[in-house]
Write a protein that holds these residues in place. Sequence first.
Motif, PDB file in Angstrom:
ATOM      1  N   ASN A 157     -16.640   7.499  -6.644  1.00 29.62           N
ATOM      2  CA  ASN A 157     -15.321   7.131  -7.104  1.00 29.62           C
ATOM      3  C   ASN A 157     -14.441   8.234  -6.554  1.00 29.62           C
ATOM      4  N   ARG A 158     -13.422   7.870  -5.752  1.00 29.17           N
ATOM      5  CA  ARG A 158     -12.691   8.915  -5.024  1.00 29.17           C
ATOM      6  C   ARG A 158     -11.970   9.888  -5.939  1.00 29.17           C
ATOM      7  N   GLU A 159     -11.724   9.471  -7.182  1.00 27.51           N
ATOM      8  CA  GLU A 159     -11.036  10.413  -8.077  1.00 27.51           C
ATOM      9  C   GLU A 159     -12.006  11.362  -8.753  1.00 27.51           C
ATOM     10  N   SER A 169      -7.191  -8.252   1.080  1.00 26.45           N
ATOM     11  CA  SER A 169      -8.639  -8.105   1.248  1.00 26.45           C
ATOM     12  C   SER A 169      -9.006  -6.708   1.712  1.00 26.45           C
ATOM     13  N   ARG A 170     -10.253  -6.337   1.477  1.00 26.42           N
ATOM     14  CA  ARG A 170     -10.743  -4.993   1.785  1.00 26.42           C
ATOM     15  C   ARG A 170     -11.541  -4.948   3.080  1.00 26.42           C
ATOM     16  N   ASN A 171     -12.590  -5.777   3.133  1.00 22.56           N
ATOM     17  CA  ASN A 171     -13.427  -5.774   4.335  1.00 22.56           C
ATOM     18  C   ASN A 171     -14.304  -7.011   4.341  1.00 22.56           C
ATOM     19  N   ALA A 228      -7.910  10.161  16.803  1.00 24.17           N
ATOM     20  CA  ALA A 228      -8.887   9.789  15.786  1.00 24.17           C
ATOM     21  C   ALA A 228      -9.798   8.663  16.236  1.00 24.17           C
ATOM     22  N   HIS A 229     -10.890   8.569  15.567  1.00 29.34           N
ATOM     23  CA  HIS A 229     -11.914   7.513  15.708  1.00 29.34           C
ATOM     24  C   HIS A 229     -12.574   7.535  17.089  1.00 29.34           C
ATOM     25  N   THR A 230     -13.874   7.709  17.045  1.00 34.68           N
ATOM     26  CA  THR A 230     -14.664   7.756  18.287  1.00 34.68           C
ATOM     27  C   THR A 230     -15.638   6.583  18.303  1.00 34.68           C
ATOM     28  N   SER A 260      -7.835  -9.091   8.360  1.00 31.51           N
ATOM     29  CA  SER A 260      -6.573  -8.371   8.149  1.00 31.51           C
ATOM     30  C   SER A 260      -6.403  -8.087   6.662  1.00 31.51           C
ATOM     31  N   ARG A 261      -5.556  -7.129   6.360  1.00 33.06           N
ATOM     32  CA  ARG A 261      -5.343  -6.772   4.949  1.00 33.06           C
ATOM     33  C   ARG A 261      -4.778  -7.941   4.153  1.00 33.06           C
ATOM     34  N   ASP A 262      -4.100  -8.883   4.823  1.00 30.26           N
ATOM     35  CA  ASP A 262      -3.593 -10.072   4.128  1.00 30.26           C
ATOM     36  C   ASP A 262      -4.674 -11.135   3.957  1.00 30.26           C
ATOM     37  N   THR A 320     -23.403   5.033  13.988  1.00 26.28           N
ATOM     38  CA  THR A 320     -22.270   4.119  13.919  1.00 26.28           C
ATOM     39  C   THR A 320     -21.983   3.774  12.458  1.00 26.28           C
ATOM     40  N   SER A 321     -20.820   3.125  12.229  1.00 25.82           N
ATOM     41  CA  SER A 321     -20.475   2.720  10.866  1.00 25.82           C
ATOM     42  C   SER A 321     -21.123   1.368  10.572  1.00 25.82           C
ATOM     43  N   HIS A 322     -20.998   0.887   9.360  1.00 22.25           N
ATOM     44  CA  HIS A 322     -21.626  -0.383   8.982  1.00 22.25           C
ATOM     45  C   HIS A 322     -21.092  -1.540   9.800  1.00 22.25           C
ATOM     46  N   LEU A 368     -16.223   9.546  11.386  1.00 22.44           N
ATOM     47  CA  LEU A 368     -17.293  10.267  12.079  1.00 22.44           C
ATOM     48  C   LEU A 368     -18.013   9.269  12.962  1.00 22.44           C
ATOM     49  N   ARG A 369     -18.511   9.740  14.102  1.00 23.32           N
ATOM     50  CA  ARG A 369     -19.325   8.857  14.938  1.00 23.32           C
ATOM     51  C   ARG A 369     -20.315   9.702  15.721  1.00 23.32           C
ATOM     52  N   SER A 370     -21.504   9.119  15.935  1.00 26.04           N
ATOM     53  CA  SER A 370     -22.476   9.721  16.821  1.00 26.04           C
ATOM     54  C   SER A 370     -23.284   8.603  17.455  1.00 26.04           C
ATOM     55  N   VAL A 379      -4.920  -5.490  10.889  1.00 25.34           N
ATOM     56  CA  VAL A 379      -6.387  -5.553  10.862  1.00 25.34           C
ATOM     57  C   VAL A 379      -6.908  -4.264  10.232  1.00 25.34           C
ATOM     58  N   HIS A 380      -7.875  -4.401   9.335  1.00 24.46           N
ATOM     59  CA  HIS A 380      -8.454  -3.206   8.696  1.00 24.46           C
ATOM     60  C   HIS A 380      -9.974  -3.315   8.665  1.00 24.46           C
ATOM     61  N   GLY A 381     -10.642  -2.177   8.796  1.00 26.36           N
ATOM     62  CA  GLY A 381     -12.105  -2.135   8.737  1.00 26.36           C
ATOM     63  C   GLY A 381     -12.710  -2.586  10.047  1.00 26.36           C
ATOM     64  N   GLY A 382     -14.006  -2.445  10.119  1.00 26.21           N
ATOM     65  CA  GLY A 382     -14.690  -2.789  11.362  1.00 26.21           C
ATOM     66  C   GLY A 382     -14.848  -4.296  11.511  1.00 26.21           C
ATOM     67  N   PRO A 383     -14.519  -4.857  12.692  1.00 25.65           N
ATOM     68  CA  PRO A 383     -14.869  -6.253  12.947  1.00 25.65           C
ATOM     69  C   PRO A 383     -16.390  -6.403  12.862  1.00 25.65           C
ATOM     70  N   LYS A 384     -16.867  -7.575  12.512  1.00 30.30           N
ATOM     71  CA  LYS A 384     -18.313  -7.775  12.353  1.00 30.30           C
ATOM     72  C   LYS A 384     -18.800  -8.774  13.400  1.00 30.30           C
ATOM     73  N   PHE A 385     -19.936  -8.409  14.059  1.00 28.99           N
ATOM     74  CA  PHE A 385     -20.469  -9.226  15.146  1.00 28.99           C
ATOM     75  C   PHE A 385     -21.613 -10.088  14.629  1.00 28.99           C
ATOM     76  N   GLY A 396       0.820  -1.211   0.000  1.00 21.90           N
ATOM     77  CA  GLY A 396       0.000   0.000   0.000  1.00 21.90           C
ATOM     78  C   GLY A 396       0.846   1.249   0.000  1.00 21.90           C
ATOM     79  N   ARG A 397       0.617   2.070   1.047  1.00 17.51           N
ATOM     80  CA  ARG A 397       1.353   3.333   1.093  1.00 17.51           C
ATOM     81  C   ARG A 397       2.751   3.188   1.679  1.00 17.51           C
ATOM     82  N   LEU A 398       3.135   1.950   2.015  1.00 24.64           N
ATOM     83  CA  LEU A 398       4.481   1.717   2.535  1.00 24.64           C
ATOM     84  C   LEU A 398       5.425   1.631   1.337  1.00 24.64           C
TER      85      LEU A 398
END
Length: 526
Positions: A347-349, A215-217, A467-469, A190-192, A524-526, A422-424, A173-179, A63-65
């Motif tokens: 699309n982020r671009e 992997s992404r999520n 960061a991250h609340t 994890s990203r791997d 909350t996030s997804h 963001l979080r509320s 580990v990336h993204g939210g764990p899922k319950f 990635g960015r490394l």
Amino acid sequence: MGRGWGWGARRRFSGVLLALTLVATPALAGPDGATIYADLCASCHAETRLGAQGPALIPESLGRLAGDRLTAVIADGRAMTQMPAFKDQLSPESVAAVAEFISQPLAEAPVWGEAEILATRSLRDDYTPAAAPVFTADPMNVTLVVETGDSHISVLDGDTFDVLDRFETPFAVHGGPKFSSDGRYVFVMSRDGWVQKYDLWSLHEVGRVRAGLNSRNIAMSSDGKYLAVANYLPNTLTILNAADLTVARVFEVSGRKGEPSRVSAVYQAPERGTFVLALKDVPEIWEVAFTEDGGPYSEGFVHNNENGMEEAVGVEKGLFARRRIDVSAPLDDFFFSPDYRELIGANREGETGVVVNLDVGREIASLPLPGMPHLGSGISWERNGHRVVAIPHLNEPRISIIDMEDWSLVKVIETSGPGFFLRSHDGTPYLWADVFTGEHKGEMHIIDKQSLEVVKVLKPEPGKTVAHTEFTRDGKYALVSIWEMDGAVIIYDAATFTELERLPMVKPSGKYNVWNKITFEDGTSH
Ligand code: DHE
């Protein structure tokens, strides 16, 4: 760089390093990165570079490394991991050569189908499921803190903030764990591509499996049966059986004309009984049914065409029936209306976002969203009788507020820097927005959800990333990360913004409250 890479083994290597380096550095040709990799790195990261005890060393994972950051890790090692420093053994040229080698794409796309995935599956033989939680804390108020600095998760009692357990995770580990919907199990990715299952009642890992190579999520089906894993490498969507981490299905992901594509991300749409994913390289969204009979799609997918006529769009039926929806451009990131009928993607671009109505299966609106919108971090709430969504931008100091009824831009809130999360919570009138990069990266903005004004900027640790609340189940306390190796989770009174306590943590990133996640708490996030 991973479990099992001991200091003894490293010492054994050092005796032969000089010779190896000489072999690897012929006078004229310069150091050969491939040879150095084979001699020094392959034992941990695998000859294939796909990872073993240490993580994968391929462009998709790095990635960015890159550049100086990559050579610094090789030269200096990584604190609190098994990755040693090689600067005493390799010249700067040799470090650069091996960095160059691992930055090259693999010569051939690796095969990672059901057989390869299953070969990595390991279930813990010391795990016995508990009949009831092994602790007295409220299991619905448990909060997980992902500590990326040393690849662990702390399991917090959400009332006392005591640490009930601290377990090791796969690297990065990336993204939210899922319950699971009863809050008993959690799945971590994890990203791997490793997926880890952990039992929150027994406070014990159940097992892990490598569902992808990069992997992404992940997304959990609302019935708790399946876990979808979005992969960049290979171009697949892996669906695991959540009970035992076996493979239920591997989708090769490609567009209508067979063009292969990475998967940007996957989420579950509980009301629809489907997983919804966006393709990163092809302008398509897929919807995959996760109910045995195909749920609402038991007769195959239908949609209303431009003339309002119902027409069949897919012949697939039953479990894992797939529907393709065309969009104008591939989507990097997306968000849903609470009833999951509409998807807001970007699309982020690009400069605009699109709204896709999943019932009719086509785009119905576009939105002005310049500046790399991070829709995956979007949150929504009710304001003046309308639902609005807030979206941060990864490279602009602003948050866009969009009306989800007419898709108009309600306001752009200026902040002191680009934010990530963001979080509320229903129990608080405020949303908490961080600044992730730049000179103000230590600032947390508190924004009134009705007036859309910034009411306070917290600066708990100037110069450090804050960061991250996440909120407790009742929304009374906000947990914020000081995202540093010698970091902490700060507990704030969410009404007065008073700091109450700091829990020392190793580079804490995301935090996830069981109740907020399984009830899809507003904010909350997804
Ligand atoms: Fe994330 C969530 C994509 C970089 C930490 N990130 C997500 C999700 C997506 C995403 C699609 C939602 C998945 C989910 O939870 O199911 N992230 C991306 C990117 O495209 C991006 C910009 C580039 C990339 O490298 O992939 C990116 N993300 C990062 C980071 O650099 C972060 C800060 C550090 C890290 O761990 O790599 C990071 N992303 C996170 C976290 C979440 C996340 C902590 C979960 C937030 C939540 O509250 O749910």
